[in-house]
Design a protein around this motif. Structure first.
Motif, mmCIF file in Angstrom:
data_model
loop_
_atom_site.group_PDB
_atom_site.id
_atom_site.type_symbol
_atom_site.label_atom_id
_atom_site.label_comp_id
_atom_site.label_asym_id
_atom_site.label_seq_id
_atom_site.Cartn_x
_atom_site.Cartn_y
_atom_site.Cartn_z
ATOM 1 N N LYS A 1 84.517 3.343 28.222
ATOM 2 C CA LYS A 1 85.563 3.747 26.976
ATOM 3 C C LYS A 1 86.181 4.652 26.986
ATOM 4 C CE LYS A 1 82.886 0.890 23.511
ATOM 5 N NZ LYS A 1 82.268 1.117 22.266
ATOM 6 N N LEU A 2 85.714 5.673 27.677
ATOM 7 C CA LEU A 2 86.457 7.140 27.922
ATOM 8 C C LEU A 2 87.081 7.152 29.194
ATOM 9 C CD1 LEU A 2 84.015 9.440 26.645
ATOM 10 C CD2 LEU A 2 86.018 8.866 25.565
ATOM 11 N N GLY A 3 86.847 6.097 29.971
ATOM 12 C CA GLY A 3 88.175 5.890 31.337
ATOM 13 C C GLY A 3 87.173 6.419 32.517
ATOM 14 N N TYR A 4 85.910 6.496 32.456
ATOM 15 C CA TYR A 4 85.216 6.769 33.566
ATOM 16 C C TYR A 4 84.723 5.652 34.242
ATOM 17 C CZ TYR A 4 85.597 11.494 31.715
ATOM 18 O OH TYR A 4 86.105 12.829 31.353
ATOM 19 N N ASP A 5 84.549 5.644 35.783
ATOM 20 C CA ASP A 5 84.011 4.448 36.418
ATOM 21 C C ASP A 5 82.726 4.361 36.299
ATOM 22 O OD1 ASP A 5 83.495 2.135 38.193
ATOM 23 O OD2 ASP A 5 83.962 3.466 40.016
ATOM 24 N N THR A 6 82.115 3.036 35.817
ATOM 25 C CA THR A 6 80.902 2.922 35.497
ATOM 26 C C THR A 6 80.270 2.179 36.225
ATOM 27 O OG1 THR A 6 81.202 1.336 33.610
ATOM 28 C CG2 THR A 6 80.977 4.010 32.821
ATOM 29 N N THR A 7 80.526 2.117 37.414
ATOM 30 C CA THR A 7 79.982 0.855 38.479
ATOM 31 C C THR A 7 78.411 0.889 38.298
ATOM 32 O OG1 THR A 7 81.614 1.567 39.934
ATOM 33 C CG2 THR A 7 79.738 0.075 40.910
ATOM 34 N N SER A 8 78.062 -0.397 37.901
ATOM 35 C CA SER A 8 76.629 -0.565 37.860
ATOM 36 C C SER A 8 75.696 -0.428 39.100
ATOM 37 C CB SER A 8 76.306 -2.029 37.360
ATOM 38 O OG SER A 8 75.128 -2.229 37.013
ATOM 39 N N THR A 9 74.579 0.181 38.835
ATOM 40 C CA THR A 9 73.587 0.426 39.861
ATOM 41 C C THR A 9 72.329 0.072 39.177
ATOM 42 O OG1 THR A 9 73.280 2.648 39.555
ATOM 43 C CG2 THR A 9 74.824 2.048 41.168
ATOM 44 N N ASP A 10 71.377 -0.496 40.080
ATOM 45 C CA ASP A 10 70.043 -0.533 39.390
ATOM 46 C C ASP A 10 69.155 0.815 39.221
ATOM 47 O OD1 ASP A 10 70.265 -3.438 39.308
ATOM 48 O OD2 ASP A 10 69.524 -3.653 41.322
ATOM 49 N N SER B 1 78.293 14.749 26.137
ATOM 50 C CA SER B 1 79.322 15.371 26.890
ATOM 51 C C SER B 1 80.746 14.717 26.567
ATOM 52 C CB SER B 1 79.269 15.508 28.349
ATOM 53 O OG SER B 1 80.160 16.449 28.940
ATOM 54 N N THR B 2 81.754 15.546 26.863
ATOM 55 C CA THR B 2 83.260 15.264 26.885
ATOM 56 C C THR B 2 83.717 14.586 28.282
ATOM 57 O OG1 THR B 2 84.117 17.293 26.695
ATOM 58 C CG2 THR B 2 83.599 16.318 24.487
ATOM 59 N N ASN B 3 83.173 15.250 29.124
ATOM 60 C CA ASN B 3 83.502 15.031 30.508
ATOM 61 C C ASN B 3 82.415 15.108 31.485
ATOM 62 O OD1 ASN B 3 83.709 17.747 32.002
ATOM 63 N ND2 ASN B 3 84.837 18.354 30.175
ATOM 64 N N PRO B 4 82.547 14.911 32.728
ATOM 65 C CA PRO B 4 81.412 14.818 33.564
ATOM 66 C C PRO B 4 81.059 16.175 34.574
ATOM 67 C CG PRO B 4 83.138 13.173 34.603
ATOM 68 C CD PRO B 4 83.659 13.773 33.093
ATOM 69 N N PHE B 5 82.176 17.029 34.243
ATOM 70 C CA PHE B 5 82.036 18.308 34.816
ATOM 71 C C PHE B 5 80.940 19.086 34.430
ATOM 72 C CE2 PHE B 5 82.788 23.020 35.005
ATOM 73 C CZ PHE B 5 82.841 23.044 36.567
ATOM 74 N N GLY B 6 79.905 19.549 35.418
ATOM 75 C CA GLY B 6 78.780 20.157 34.942
ATOM 76 C C GLY B 6 77.539 19.247 34.852
ATOM 77 N N TRP B 7 77.777 18.052 35.249
ATOM 78 C CA TRP B 7 76.642 17.083 35.243
ATOM 79 C C TRP B 7 75.306 17.732 35.302
ATOM 80 C CZ3 TRP B 7 77.811 11.872 34.358
ATOM 81 C CH2 TRP B 7 76.623 11.203 34.151
ATOM 82 N N PRO B 8 74.495 17.298 34.613
ATOM 83 C CA PRO B 8 72.989 17.862 34.440
ATOM 84 C C PRO B 8 72.390 17.823 35.882
ATOM 85 C CG PRO B 8 73.221 16.828 32.703
ATOM 86 C CD PRO B 8 74.510 16.233 33.670
ATOM 87 N N GLN B 9 71.563 18.858 36.204
ATOM 88 C CA GLN B 9 70.574 18.989 37.322
ATOM 89 C C GLN B 9 69.293 19.387 36.767
ATOM 90 O OE1 GLN B 9 71.833 21.595 40.909
ATOM 91 N NE2 GLN B 9 73.615 22.022 39.606
ATOM 92 N N ILE B 10 68.281 18.825 37.655
ATOM 93 C CA ILE B 10 66.984 19.115 37.224
ATOM 94 C C ILE B 10 66.441 20.098 38.193
ATOM 95 C CG2 ILE B 10 65.748 17.061 38.297
ATOM 96 C CD1 ILE B 10 63.776 17.065 36.149
#
Length: 182
Positions: A158-167, A75-84
């Motif tokens: 790299k695209l500027g999104y917060d990637t706070t690490s979680t287990d 994806s190019t942006n997080p809008f519409g993040w996938p759902q199951i």
């Protein structure tokens, strides 16, 4: 020198572990993914159907599917993040397969639980992940389904999104029954 990425990847693997539906036996489930216009699957399966399983004969009466899920999106942006979306089916008194519940959850980056449901069967189960038309439904809990996910992202930072690490942690959601209001 490496080029700046124009997309990020979301890799999901895990499983639909099992369920508890105290009133039913011999159940199976179907899953599918719903996602926004900027998202595209690059590998894996967008939908699947599990085997039929009987509930355990102990006091827990648990259904075990251990049905694998594996998909990668770009994806190019997080809008519409996938759902199951998960739909659970089983036989009625006449042996016909009928829906026993629906549920949906956003693919997590952090552990969590999500509740949603329906009851006569939808023509398109993806409606569970959408808001339109849901205001005329009422839900009743029928049971719950447990899913576990391992999530990996690439190039979000790299695209500027917060990637706070979680287990990677198990995540689940409740599958509910539903009915229409008059």
């Amino acid at each position: 020198m490496t080029a700046n990425p124009s997309v990020f990847l979301l890799m999901v693997n895990g499983q639909i572990e099992g369920a508890n539906f105290p009133e039913y036996d011999d159940l199976y489930c179907k899953y599918c993914f719903v996602y926004g216009h900027d998202w595209a699957p690059t590998s894996g399966l967008e939908e699947g159907i599990s085997q039929i399983t009987s509930k355990s004969r102990d006091s827990q009466q648990h259904f075990v599917w251990n049905f694998p899920i594996e998909i990668t999106f770009k994806s190019t942006n997080p809008f519409g993040w996938p759902q199951i979306v998960v739909s659970v089916y089983g036989p009625d008194a006449f042996g016909n397969d009928v829906v026993r519940g629906y549920g949906a959850a956003h693919i997590p980056l952090t552990p969590g639980h999500w509740l949603m449901g329906r009851r006569p069967e939808f023509t398109d189960p993806k409606v569970v992940a959408q808001g339109e038309g849901r205001e005329v439904t009422r839900v009743r809990s029928q049971g719950f389904v447990t899913l576990s996910f391992n999530i990996l992202t690439k190039d979000m930072k790299k695209l500027g999104y917060d990637t706070t690490s979680t287990d990677a942690q198990p995540s689940g959601f409740i599958v509910s029954g539903m009915g229409y209001t008059s």
